[in-house]
Design an enzyme around this catalytic site. Sequence first.
Site, short mmCIF file in Angstrom:
data_model
loop_
_atom_site.label_atom_id
_atom_site.label_comp_id
_atom_site.label_asym_id
_atom_site.label_seq_id
_atom_site.Cartn_x
_atom_site.Cartn_y
_atom_site.Cartn_z
N ASN A 89 0.80 -1.23 0.00
CA ASN A 89 0.00 0.00 0.00
C ASN A 89 0.84 1.28 0.00
O ASN A 89 0.38 2.32 -0.45
CB ASN A 89 -0.92 -0.06 1.24
CG ASN A 89 -1.45 1.31 1.62
OD1 ASN A 89 -2.39 1.81 0.99
ND2 ASN A 89 -0.85 1.93 2.63
N TYR A 157 3.62 10.09 -10.81
CA TYR A 157 2.65 9.33 -10.01
C TYR A 157 1.78 8.46 -10.92
O TYR A 157 1.61 7.26 -10.71
CB TYR A 157 1.79 10.29 -9.19
CG TYR A 157 0.82 9.61 -8.25
CD1 TYR A 157 1.20 9.23 -6.97
CD2 TYR A 157 -0.50 9.36 -8.63
CE1 TYR A 157 0.31 8.60 -6.10
CE2 TYR A 157 -1.40 8.74 -7.78
CZ TYR A 157 -0.99 8.37 -6.51
OH TYR A 157 -1.88 7.76 -5.66
N LYS A 161 1.65 4.30 -11.16
CA LYS A 161 0.44 3.51 -10.86
C LYS A 161 0.03 2.65 -12.06
O LYS A 161 -0.51 1.55 -11.89
CB LYS A 161 -0.70 4.44 -10.44
CG LYS A 161 -0.41 5.17 -9.11
CD LYS A 161 -0.13 4.21 -7.97
CE LYS A 161 -0.06 4.90 -6.63
NZ LYS A 161 0.20 3.97 -5.53
N THR A 192 -6.94 11.78 2.82
CA THR A 192 -5.80 11.34 3.65
C THR A 192 -4.72 12.41 3.54
O THR A 192 -4.80 13.29 2.68
CB THR A 192 -5.19 10.01 3.14
OG1 THR A 192 -4.50 10.27 1.92
CG2 THR A 192 -6.21 8.92 2.95
P1 NAD Z 1 -0.67 8.54 3.28
O1 NAD Z 1 0.31 9.58 2.88
O2 NAD Z 1 -1.75 8.89 4.24
O3 NAD Z 1 0.11 7.26 3.86
C1 NAD Z 1 1.20 6.70 3.20
C2 NAD Z 1 2.11 6.02 4.20
O4 NAD Z 1 3.20 5.43 3.47
C3 NAD Z 1 2.75 6.99 5.21
O5 NAD Z 1 2.59 6.49 6.52
C4 NAD Z 1 4.22 7.04 4.80
O6 NAD Z 1 5.10 7.23 5.89
C5 NAD Z 1 4.40 5.68 4.16
N1 NAD Z 1 5.53 5.64 3.23
C6 NAD Z 1 5.91 6.59 2.34
N2 NAD Z 1 7.01 6.21 1.69
C7 NAD Z 1 7.35 4.99 2.19
C8 NAD Z 1 8.40 4.09 1.92
N3 NAD Z 1 9.36 4.36 1.02
N4 NAD Z 1 8.45 2.92 2.60
C9 NAD Z 1 7.51 2.64 3.54
N5 NAD Z 1 6.48 3.46 3.84
C10 NAD Z 1 6.41 4.63 3.16
O7 NAD Z 1 -1.25 7.99 1.91
P2 NAD Z 1 -2.63 7.26 1.53
O8 NAD Z 1 -3.51 8.27 0.91
O9 NAD Z 1 -3.13 6.44 2.63
O10 NAD Z 1 -2.11 6.36 0.32
C11 NAD Z 1 -1.91 4.96 0.43
C12 NAD Z 1 -1.81 4.41 -0.97
O11 NAD Z 1 -3.00 4.68 -1.69
C13 NAD Z 1 -0.67 5.00 -1.80
O12 NAD Z 1 -0.09 3.99 -2.61
C14 NAD Z 1 -1.37 6.02 -2.66
O13 NAD Z 1 -0.68 6.30 -3.85
C15 NAD Z 1 -2.68 5.31 -2.91
N6 NAD Z 1 -3.77 6.17 -3.33
C16 NAD Z 1 -4.15 7.22 -2.56
C17 NAD Z 1 -5.19 8.05 -2.99
C18 NAD Z 1 -5.62 9.25 -2.22
O14 NAD Z 1 -6.37 10.05 -2.77
N7 NAD Z 1 -5.22 9.44 -0.98
C19 NAD Z 1 -5.83 7.76 -4.22
C20 NAD Z 1 -5.43 6.65 -4.95
C21 NAD Z 1 -4.39 5.86 -4.51
#
Ligand code: NAD
Length: 258
Positions: A89, A157, A161, A192
Amino acid sequence: MRLLNKVALITGAGSGIGRESALLFAKEGAQVVVCDLNQEAGQETVSMIQAADGQATFVPADVSKASDAKAMIEAAETAYGKLNILFNNAGIFHPADGSVLDTEEAVWDLTMNVNLKGVFLGCKYGIPALLRAGGGSIINTASFVAVMGAATSQVAYTASKGGVLSLTREISVEFARQNIRVNALCPGPVETPLLAELMSDPARRQRRLVHIPPGRLAQATEIAQVALFLASDESSFVNGSTFLVDGGITSAYVTAEG
Ligand code: NAD
């Protein structure tokens, strides 16, 4: 309980979707290995799980580093004896990620390393552990931007993906007969910290919201519920899917309000 006797490893579980999934998986009976680059945040997730009488352990890991990816899988097997669910994730959205014309090479490389190579490494070291456990479920987080482009570019990004989607498909075919399912979870915009900066600008927020049929962002818990389904045996014939959880964004030409 939907994940009783399962061991689940979740990367990026210190925040957002990863944290909500860790809380939910633990509530459903899983022993959860919480991985994150941010140690304080990861420990906090573990404390939250333990406060709710769940089982969890924290393993610090930078998913873009092979040695960390290998160690986090080993830590899961050491702590709980096996691994059944791997939720790749962790991901980043760099503030300087923009048009192909002005995105710096360093931003591209960092984004690819975390978002795409991180998933590759998780699978590379995680699949042998799942095989040792007799199979399991892998969830790789992509995004709705993996299947459609936007005029407000975030080229690194989006490309990362897209790579997660292709990687997921290929792995899902290769290991299907060994009882491993691999799916790409594709959320729409979620409330988030990842989107906080973008959404703090009212004009940019509105520009996003107008394209989302329900007119709002998803909550992280709504994505965690789908991750739970993909992790559990309830999704036993769901494999290789582009699992969109986007409120209908990819179905909309214009929204009712648009
Ligand atoms: P977030 O920023 O709230 O949490 C991400 C977490 O990943 C953080 O705790 C961070 O410390 C950790 N992280 C970052 N780099 C890291 C690394 N190199 N190794 C280990 N941990 C690491 O993000 P989120 O919104 O919960 O996103 C989670 C996933 O969902 C991501 O892959 C993101 O791309 C994807 N996503 C998010 C959204 C959105 O709108 N928030 C939409 C589509 C996809």
